[in-house]
Design a protein around this motif. Structure first.
Motif, PDB file in Angstrom:
ATOM      1  N   SER A 128       0.832  -1.201   0.000  1.00  0.00           N
ATOM      2  CA  SER A 128       0.000   0.000   0.000  1.00  0.00           C
ATOM      3  C   SER A 128       0.870   1.256   0.000  1.00  0.00           C
ATOM      4  O   SER A 128       1.737   1.415   0.868  1.00  0.00           O
ATOM      5  CB  SER A 128      -0.892  -0.016   1.246  1.00  0.00           C
ATOM      6  N   PRO A 129       0.648   2.159  -0.957  1.00  0.00           N
ATOM      7  CA  PRO A 129       1.408   3.418  -0.961  1.00  0.00           C
ATOM      8  C   PRO A 129       1.234   4.212   0.343  1.00  0.00           C
ATOM      9  O   PRO A 129       2.187   4.825   0.817  1.00  0.00           O
ATOM     10  CB  PRO A 129       0.835   4.191  -2.159  1.00  0.00           C
ATOM     11  N   ALA A 130       0.030   4.168   0.922  1.00  0.00           N
ATOM     12  CA  ALA A 130      -0.198   4.900   2.173  1.00  0.00           C
ATOM     13  C   ALA A 130       0.642   4.319   3.298  1.00  0.00           C
ATOM     14  O   ALA A 130       1.236   5.063   4.092  1.00  0.00           O
ATOM     15  CB  ALA A 130      -1.682   4.867   2.540  1.00  0.00           C
ATOM     16  N   ALA A 131       0.717   2.990   3.388  1.00  0.00           N
ATOM     17  CA  ALA A 131       1.525   2.351   4.428  1.00  0.00           C
ATOM     18  C   ALA A 131       3.012   2.609   4.192  1.00  0.00           C
ATOM     19  O   ALA A 131       3.756   2.892   5.128  1.00  0.00           O
ATOM     20  CB  ALA A 131       1.240   0.851   4.483  1.00  0.00           C
ATOM     21  N   LYS A 132       3.443   2.531   2.928  1.00  0.00           N
ATOM     22  CA  LYS A 132       4.847   2.828   2.615  1.00  0.00           C
ATOM     23  C   LYS A 132       5.205   4.247   3.059  1.00  0.00           C
ATOM     24  O   LYS A 132       6.250   4.469   3.656  1.00  0.00           O
ATOM     25  CB  LYS A 132       5.119   2.664   1.114  1.00  0.00           C
ATOM     26  N   GLN A 133       4.306   5.197   2.770  1.00  0.00           N
ATOM     27  CA  GLN A 133       4.539   6.595   3.154  1.00  0.00           C
ATOM     28  C   GLN A 133       4.584   6.751   4.667  1.00  0.00           C
ATOM     29  O   GLN A 133       5.433   7.451   5.208  1.00  0.00           O
ATOM     30  CB  GLN A 133       3.461   7.503   2.554  1.00  0.00           C
ATOM     31  N   LEU A 134       3.660   6.091   5.368  1.00  0.00           N
ATOM     32  CA  LEU A 134       3.641   6.154   6.830  1.00  0.00           C
ATOM     33  C   LEU A 134       4.968   5.667   7.399  1.00  0.00           C
ATOM     34  O   LEU A 134       5.591   6.338   8.222  1.00  0.00           O
ATOM     35  CB  LEU A 134       2.501   5.307   7.391  1.00  0.00           C
ATOM     36  N   PHE A 135       5.412   4.491   6.954  1.00  0.00           N
ATOM     37  CA  PHE A 135       6.640   3.927   7.497  1.00  0.00           C
ATOM     38  C   PHE A 135       7.858   4.772   7.131  1.00  0.00           C
ATOM     39  O   PHE A 135       8.751   4.960   7.958  1.00  0.00           O
ATOM     40  CB  PHE A 135       6.817   2.475   7.038  1.00  0.00           C
ATOM     41  N   ALA A 136       7.893   5.320   5.918  1.00  0.00           N
ATOM     42  CA  ALA A 136       9.011   6.186   5.523  1.00  0.00           C
ATOM     43  C   ALA A 136       9.025   7.451   6.383  1.00  0.00           C
ATOM     44  O   ALA A 136      10.095   7.911   6.813  1.00  0.00           O
ATOM     45  CB  ALA A 136       8.905   6.539   4.041  1.00  0.00           C
ATOM     46  N   SER A 137       7.845   8.000   6.646  1.00  0.00           N
ATOM     47  CA  SER A 137       7.747   9.193   7.495  1.00  0.00           C
ATOM     48  C   SER A 137       8.211   8.898   8.912  1.00  0.00           C
ATOM     49  O   SER A 137       8.935   9.695   9.522  1.00  0.00           O
ATOM     50  CB  SER A 137       6.293   9.675   7.505  1.00  0.00           C
ATOM     51  N   ARG A 138       7.813   7.761   9.455  1.00  0.00           N
ATOM     52  CA  ARG A 138       8.233   7.383  10.806  1.00  0.00           C
ATOM     53  C   ARG A 138       9.750   7.145  10.842  1.00  0.00           C
ATOM     54  O   ARG A 138      10.417   7.486  11.815  1.00  0.00           O
ATOM     55  CB  ARG A 138       7.502   6.134  11.289  1.00  0.00           C
TER      56      ARG A 138
END
Length: 168
Positions: free
Chosen positions: A50-60
């Motif tokens: 999921s792009p949203a999950a990838k973005q969340l983890f990259a942000s964290r």
């Protein structure tokens, strides 16, 4: 798992003020913890689709890099030498995330569950640090980072709950 407001109260600190080398030990423990978190979030980002999950983890992961920089500055300010790398437990946890991915068990739900367990560990380490009689500048940094770890945990928990609901 919410931050206990008493753990943020400097009057709750016990014992004599920590010596500089003891402060550095506390900060190095958190430094290893922060590195584990950053590496863990990157590992999770590699295993989700999921792009949203990838973005969340990259942000964290980026948040962990910022926290690491702050801890490195504080360690230097107290005359210490930064710890190398993260912890063995953190490496084992990341390895497990990758094993799950290679076995095809890398559902977003299982990755979120693994990530939440990692954040549980981070919160516990911050709580342990906040039980120490830290100097005011160190306490302020640790409190702020502990609150960030709690926000990470809560956001991941909420996503995990949503993934569970979608699965049912």
């Amino acid at each position: 798992m919410a931050l206990d407001k008493d753990m943020l109260d400097p009057r709750d600190s016990r014992g004599e003020p920590l010596a500089n080398d003891e402060v550095v030990d506390v900060l190095n423990d958190l430094l290893e913890n922060t590195r584990d978190g950053g590496y863990g979030f990157l590992a999770c980002a590699e295993e989700v689709e999921s792009p949203a999950a990838k973005q969340l983890f990259a942000s964290r992961a980026e948040g962990c890099r910022q926290a690491e920089a702050e801890l490195l500055q504080m360690i230097a300010a107290y005359g210490g030498k930064p710890a190398d790398g993260g912890t063995a437990a953190g490496a084992l946890h990341r390895g497990w995330v990758h094993v799950k991915g290679s076995l095809g068990a890398n559902s977003e739900l299982s990755i979120l569950e693994s990530c939440e367990r990692g954040e549980d560990t981070a919160i516990a380490r911050y709580r342990k640090a906040l039980k120490q009689n830290l100097p005011p500048d160190v306490r302020a940094l640790v409190e702020r980072q502990a609150a960030g770890a709690q926000r990470n945990h809560d956001q991941i928990r909420d996503l995990r709950n949503a993934a569970r609901a979608a699965k049912d």
